[in-house]
Design a protein around this motif. Structure first.
Motif, PDB file in Angstrom:
ATOM      1  N   LEU A  28       0.685  -1.027  -0.022  1.00 38.48           N
ATOM      2  CA  LEU A  28      -0.069  -0.072  -0.221  1.00 38.48           C
ATOM      3  C   LEU A  28       0.775   1.206  -0.023  1.00 38.48           C
ATOM      4  CD1 LEU A  28      -2.673   1.621   0.342  1.00 38.48           C
ATOM      5  CD2 LEU A  28      -2.429   1.260   2.890  1.00 38.48           C
ATOM      6  N   VAL A  29       1.759   1.202   0.828  1.00 41.42           N
ATOM      7  CA  VAL A  29       2.813   2.566   0.968  1.00 41.42           C
ATOM      8  C   VAL A  29       3.520   2.705  -0.347  1.00 41.42           C
ATOM      9  CG1 VAL A  29       4.797   3.203   2.138  1.00 41.42           C
ATOM     10  CG2 VAL A  29       2.999   2.473   3.454  1.00 41.42           C
ATOM     11  N   ILE A  30       4.028   1.474  -0.875  1.00 40.14           N
ATOM     12  CA  ILE A  30       4.755   1.645  -2.018  1.00 40.14           C
ATOM     13  C   ILE A  30       3.855   2.200  -3.183  1.00 40.14           C
ATOM     14  CG2 ILE A  30       5.589   0.106  -4.157  1.00 40.14           C
ATOM     15  CD1 ILE A  30       6.818  -1.518  -1.963  1.00 40.14           C
ATOM     16  N   LEU A  32       0.618   4.058  -3.285  1.00 38.45           N
ATOM     17  CA  LEU A  32       0.373   5.399  -2.668  1.00 38.45           C
ATOM     18  C   LEU A  32       1.649   6.272  -3.192  1.00 38.45           C
ATOM     19  CD1 LEU A  32      -1.397   5.179   0.474  1.00 38.45           C
ATOM     20  CD2 LEU A  32      -2.411   5.276  -1.738  1.00 38.45           C
ATOM     21  N   TYR A  33       2.603   5.979  -2.851  1.00 33.00           N
ATOM     22  CA  TYR A  33       4.058   6.900  -2.847  1.00 33.00           C
ATOM     23  C   TYR A  33       4.312   6.873  -4.268  1.00 33.00           C
ATOM     24  CZ  TYR A  33       8.192   9.444  -2.998  1.00 33.00           C
ATOM     25  OH  TYR A  33       9.324  10.094  -3.342  1.00 33.00           O
ATOM     26  N   TRP A  34       4.471   5.829  -5.074  1.00 32.74           N
ATOM     27  CA  TRP A  34       5.090   5.970  -6.490  1.00 32.74           C
ATOM     28  C   TRP A  34       3.625   6.084  -7.421  1.00 32.74           C
ATOM     29  CZ3 TRP A  34       9.746   6.817  -7.546  1.00 32.74           C
ATOM     30  CH2 TRP A  34      10.730   6.593  -6.527  1.00 32.74           C
ATOM     31  N   GLY A  35       2.648   5.489  -6.957  1.00 34.98           N
ATOM     32  CA  GLY A  35       1.321   6.017  -7.761  1.00 34.98           C
ATOM     33  C   GLY A  35       1.283   7.467  -7.925  1.00 34.98           C
ATOM     34  N   VAL A 132       9.609  -0.510  -8.624  1.00 34.83           N
ATOM     35  CA  VAL A 132       8.170  -0.297  -8.087  1.00 34.83           C
ATOM     36  C   VAL A 132       7.131  -1.492  -9.145  1.00 34.83           C
ATOM     37  CG1 VAL A 132       6.194   1.032  -7.714  1.00 34.83           C
ATOM     38  CG2 VAL A 132       8.550   1.461  -6.817  1.00 34.83           C
ATOM     39  N   VAL A 133       7.122  -0.816 -10.180  1.00 42.26           N
ATOM     40  CA  VAL A 133       6.426  -1.702 -11.052  1.00 42.26           C
ATOM     41  C   VAL A 133       6.336  -3.264 -11.322  1.00 42.26           C
ATOM     42  CG1 VAL A 133       5.549   0.372 -12.355  1.00 42.26           C
ATOM     43  CG2 VAL A 133       7.424  -1.088 -13.196  1.00 42.26           C
TER      44      VAL A 133
END
Length: 162
Positions: A28-30, A32-35, A132-133
């Motif tokens: 979720l954190v990943i 939210l930040y990278w999105g 991330v992706v």
């Protein structure tokens, strides 16, 4: 020997499920930040299409204006999809392709130095976005996502994450 198997059984019954919650929280954190970062990057490209197209043209990218629109839209809307955790694995594919092409066109020298000077490769702007992706593609968006809610409605609950 029975004591060791009891300890292992307790470990797998208690510790593993309780820490798997952290996996979804981290995803979720990943996301939210990278999105959000993808959204901002894509929006920036779309808001400055002439500048983006000029940069693409300087790299020798064919149809630079159309490519700038495509890249900007993919990053912008892909970022929003990552934020929501909707079609996360699906949007990870075009984002992976986009970032790979970006690496190979804008930072080819850093790609060539992957083994001789890995710091160049790892510090390229594309690296963390690509990481991330790949993480989202491999592990899914986690339980705090629209994908997970849809999965629960469509398929019976299982021990796997979204």
């Amino acid at each position: 020997m029975k004591t060791n198997s009891n300890i292992m059984a307790r470990y797998f019954r208690w510790f593993v499920p309780s820490t798997s919650f952290l996996q979804s929280l981290l995803l979720l954190v990943i996301r939210l930040y990278w999105g959000w970062e993808f959204f901002l990057t894509g929006k920036g490209k779309l808001m400055a299409l002439e500048k983006t197209a000029g940069f693409f043209q300087s790299l020798g990218v064919p149809l630079p204006y159309a490519q700038a629109m495509l890249v900007g839209a993919t990053e912008c809307f892909g970022g929003l999809l990552l934020l929501a955790g909707f079609c996360s694995r699906l949007i990870s594919l075009p984002l992976t392709i986009l970032l790979t092409v970006a690496y190979l066109t804008a930072d080819l020298d850093k790609v060539k130095a992957i083994f001789s000077d890995p710091d160049k490769f790892l510090t390229a702007d594309e690296f963390l976005f690509l990481l991330v992706v790949v993480i989202v593609f491999a592990f899914g968006p986690g339980k705090f996502s629209v994908d997970w809610l849809i999965k629960r409605k469509v398929a019976p609950p299982s021990s796997e994450s979204a």
